[in-house]
Design a protein around this motif. Structure first.
Motif, PDB file in Angstrom:
ATOM      1  N   TYR A 211      46.855  19.005  -6.002  1.00 45.89           N
ATOM      2  CA  TYR A 211      45.675  18.767  -5.187  1.00 45.89           C
ATOM      3  C   TYR A 211      46.078  18.713  -3.729  1.00 45.89           C
ATOM      4  O   TYR A 211      47.080  18.109  -3.373  1.00 45.89           O
ATOM      5  CB  TYR A 211      45.028  17.425  -5.525  1.00 45.89           C
ATOM      6  CG  TYR A 211      44.729  17.234  -6.977  1.00 45.89           C
ATOM      7  CD1 TYR A 211      43.562  17.740  -7.516  1.00 45.89           C
ATOM      8  CD2 TYR A 211      45.607  16.554  -7.802  1.00 45.89           C
ATOM      9  CE1 TYR A 211      43.282  17.577  -8.863  1.00 45.89           C
ATOM     10  CE2 TYR A 211      45.332  16.378  -9.140  1.00 45.89           C
ATOM     11  CZ  TYR A 211      44.166  16.890  -9.663  1.00 45.89           C
ATOM     12  OH  TYR A 211      43.894  16.714 -10.986  1.00 45.89           O
TER      13      TYR A 211
ATOM     14  N   ASP B 244      43.790  18.404   0.220  1.00 43.17           N
ATOM     15  CA  ASP B 244      42.490  17.897   0.666  1.00 43.17           C
ATOM     16  C   ASP B 244      41.337  18.819   0.315  1.00 43.17           C
ATOM     17  O   ASP B 244      40.265  18.368  -0.041  1.00 43.17           O
ATOM     18  CB  ASP B 244      42.494  17.649   2.174  1.00 43.17           C
ATOM     19  CG  ASP B 244      43.348  16.452   2.538  1.00 43.17           C
ATOM     20  OD1 ASP B 244      43.558  15.583   1.671  1.00 43.17           O
ATOM     21  OD2 ASP B 244      43.805  16.389   3.689  1.00 43.17           O
TER      22      ASP B 244
ATOM     23  N   MET C  58      42.145  22.560  -5.270  1.00 43.28           N
ATOM     24  CA  MET C  58      42.785  22.187  -6.534  1.00 43.28           C
ATOM     25  C   MET C  58      43.472  23.454  -7.019  1.00 43.28           C
ATOM     26  O   MET C  58      42.864  24.515  -7.057  1.00 43.28           O
ATOM     27  CB  MET C  58      41.743  21.735  -7.560  1.00 43.28           C
ATOM     28  CG  MET C  58      42.328  21.481  -8.944  1.00 43.28           C
ATOM     29  SD  MET C  58      41.064  21.118 -10.196  1.00 43.28           S
ATOM     30  CE  MET C  58      40.765  19.398  -9.851  1.00 43.28           C
TER      31      MET C  58
ATOM     32  N   GLN D 185      39.179  17.040 -19.313  1.00 41.97           N
ATOM     33  CA  GLN D 185      39.971  15.875 -18.934  1.00 41.97           C
ATOM     34  C   GLN D 185      40.594  15.958 -17.546  1.00 41.97           C
ATOM     35  O   GLN D 185      40.823  14.924 -16.918  1.00 41.97           O
ATOM     36  CB  GLN D 185      41.064  15.624 -19.969  1.00 41.97           C
ATOM     37  CG  GLN D 185      40.498  15.223 -21.308  1.00 41.97           C
ATOM     38  CD  GLN D 185      41.575  14.993 -22.354  1.00 41.97           C
ATOM     39  OE1 GLN D 185      42.768  15.068 -22.081  1.00 41.97           O
ATOM     40  NE2 GLN D 185      41.153  14.727 -23.578  1.00 41.97           N
ATOM     41  N   LYS D 186      40.893  17.161 -17.081  1.00 44.44           N
ATOM     42  CA  LYS D 186      41.626  17.266 -15.818  1.00 44.44           C
ATOM     43  C   LYS D 186      40.839  17.904 -14.680  1.00 44.44           C
ATOM     44  O   LYS D 186      41.060  17.565 -13.522  1.00 44.44           O
ATOM     45  CB  LYS D 186      42.928  18.025 -16.036  1.00 44.44           C
ATOM     46  CG  LYS D 186      43.877  17.279 -16.944  1.00 44.44           C
ATOM     47  CD  LYS D 186      45.229  17.904 -16.989  1.00 44.44           C
ATOM     48  CE  LYS D 186      46.146  17.065 -17.845  1.00 44.44           C
ATOM     49  NZ  LYS D 186      47.509  17.560 -17.861  1.00 44.44           N
TER      50      LYS D 186
ATOM     51  N   PRO E  88      36.749  15.745 -13.981  1.00 43.53           N
ATOM     52  CA  PRO E  88      36.792  14.453 -13.288  1.00 43.53           C
ATOM     53  C   PRO E  88      37.214  14.535 -11.818  1.00 43.53           C
ATOM     54  O   PRO E  88      36.925  13.621 -11.047  1.00 43.53           O
ATOM     55  CB  PRO E  88      37.830  13.651 -14.081  1.00 43.53           C
ATOM     56  CG  PRO E  88      37.889  14.298 -15.413  1.00 43.53           C
ATOM     57  CD  PRO E  88      37.625  15.753 -15.164  1.00 43.53           C
ATOM     58  N   LYS E  89      37.869  15.636 -11.421  1.00 43.74           N
ATOM     59  CA  LYS E  89      38.437  15.674 -10.070  1.00 43.74           C
ATOM     60  C   LYS E  89      37.909  16.782  -9.168  1.00 43.74           C
ATOM     61  O   LYS E  89      38.049  16.709  -7.964  1.00 43.74           O
ATOM     62  CB  LYS E  89      39.947  15.798 -10.173  1.00 43.74           C
ATOM     63  CG  LYS E  89      40.532  14.597 -10.860  1.00 43.74           C
ATOM     64  CD  LYS E  89      42.004  14.568 -10.829  1.00 43.74           C
ATOM     65  CE  LYS E  89      42.390  13.244 -11.407  1.00 43.74           C
ATOM     66  NZ  LYS E  89      43.550  12.968 -11.902  1.00 43.74           N
ATOM     67  N   PHE E  90      37.294  17.802  -9.741  1.00 46.21           N
ATOM     68  CA  PHE E  90      36.851  18.946  -8.939  1.00 46.21           C
ATOM     69  C   PHE E  90      35.357  18.817  -8.658  1.00 46.21           C
ATOM     70  O   PHE E  90      34.557  18.669  -9.571  1.00 46.21           O
ATOM     71  CB  PHE E  90      37.149  20.259  -9.669  1.00 46.21           C
ATOM     72  CG  PHE E  90      36.780  21.476  -8.877  1.00 46.21           C
ATOM     73  CD1 PHE E  90      37.488  21.819  -7.746  1.00 46.21           C
ATOM     74  CD2 PHE E  90      35.717  22.274  -9.272  1.00 46.21           C
ATOM     75  CE1 PHE E  90      37.146  22.939  -6.999  1.00 46.21           C
ATOM     76  CE2 PHE E  90      35.363  23.398  -8.539  1.00 46.21           C
ATOM     77  CZ  PHE E  90      36.091  23.730  -7.401  1.00 46.21           C
ATOM     78  N   SER E  91      35.001  18.920  -7.372  1.00 42.91           N
ATOM     79  CA  SER E  91      33.607  18.709  -6.988  1.00 42.91           C
ATOM     80  C   SER E  91      32.861  19.999  -6.674  1.00 42.91           C
ATOM     81  O   SER E  91      31.682  19.964  -6.366  1.00 42.91           O
ATOM     82  CB  SER E  91      33.547  17.810  -5.756  1.00 42.91           C
ATOM     83  OG  SER E  91      34.061  18.504  -4.626  1.00 42.91           O
TER      84      SER E  91
END
Length: 108
Positions: free
Chosen positions: A3, A5, A8, A32-33, A36-39
């Motif tokens: 990651y 700023d 990803m 799961q990966k 949850p983290k990629f917008s």
């Protein structure tokens, strides 16, 4: 997966090896990966360096799932790097299928 700023990066070889074959692992990884983290505001880089082949089950599970979740706007934020020629068409088709399914779900 790394990651920064505004991006990803998924190293497919490190995550899945040189032959991406298990669709269930692709779905688990997305759930799961990535989700949850990629917008979908940053760039998603999928690097296939070292991947020599991928079956359609894995390809559909990975790329269709991404577009089913994030929709057509993901097209401007995703970059596929180092994809072998023989995989490019299959990846494009899986992305298109995800967009089509996303649009179908949006009308429900």
């Amino acid at each position: 997966m790394t990651y920064l700023d505004d991006e990803m990066r998924i190293d497919m070889y490190s995550e899945f090896g040189d032959f991406c074959a298990r669709g269930s692992l692709a779905i688990e990884y997305i759930d799961q990966k990535v989700i949850p983290k990629f917008s979908n505001q940053e760039e998603l880089i999928v690097d296939l360096k070292g991947v020599r082949n991928m079956n359609s089950s894995f390809c559909n599970a990975f790329f269709t799932s991404l577009f089913l979740v994030y929709g057509e706007p993901l097209k401007k934020n995703i970059k596929i790097l180092n994809a072998p020629d023989k995989l490019r068409g299959m990846i494009r088709q899986a992305m298109h299928q995800g967009i089509k399914k996303y649009k179908g779900n949006a009308s429900l």
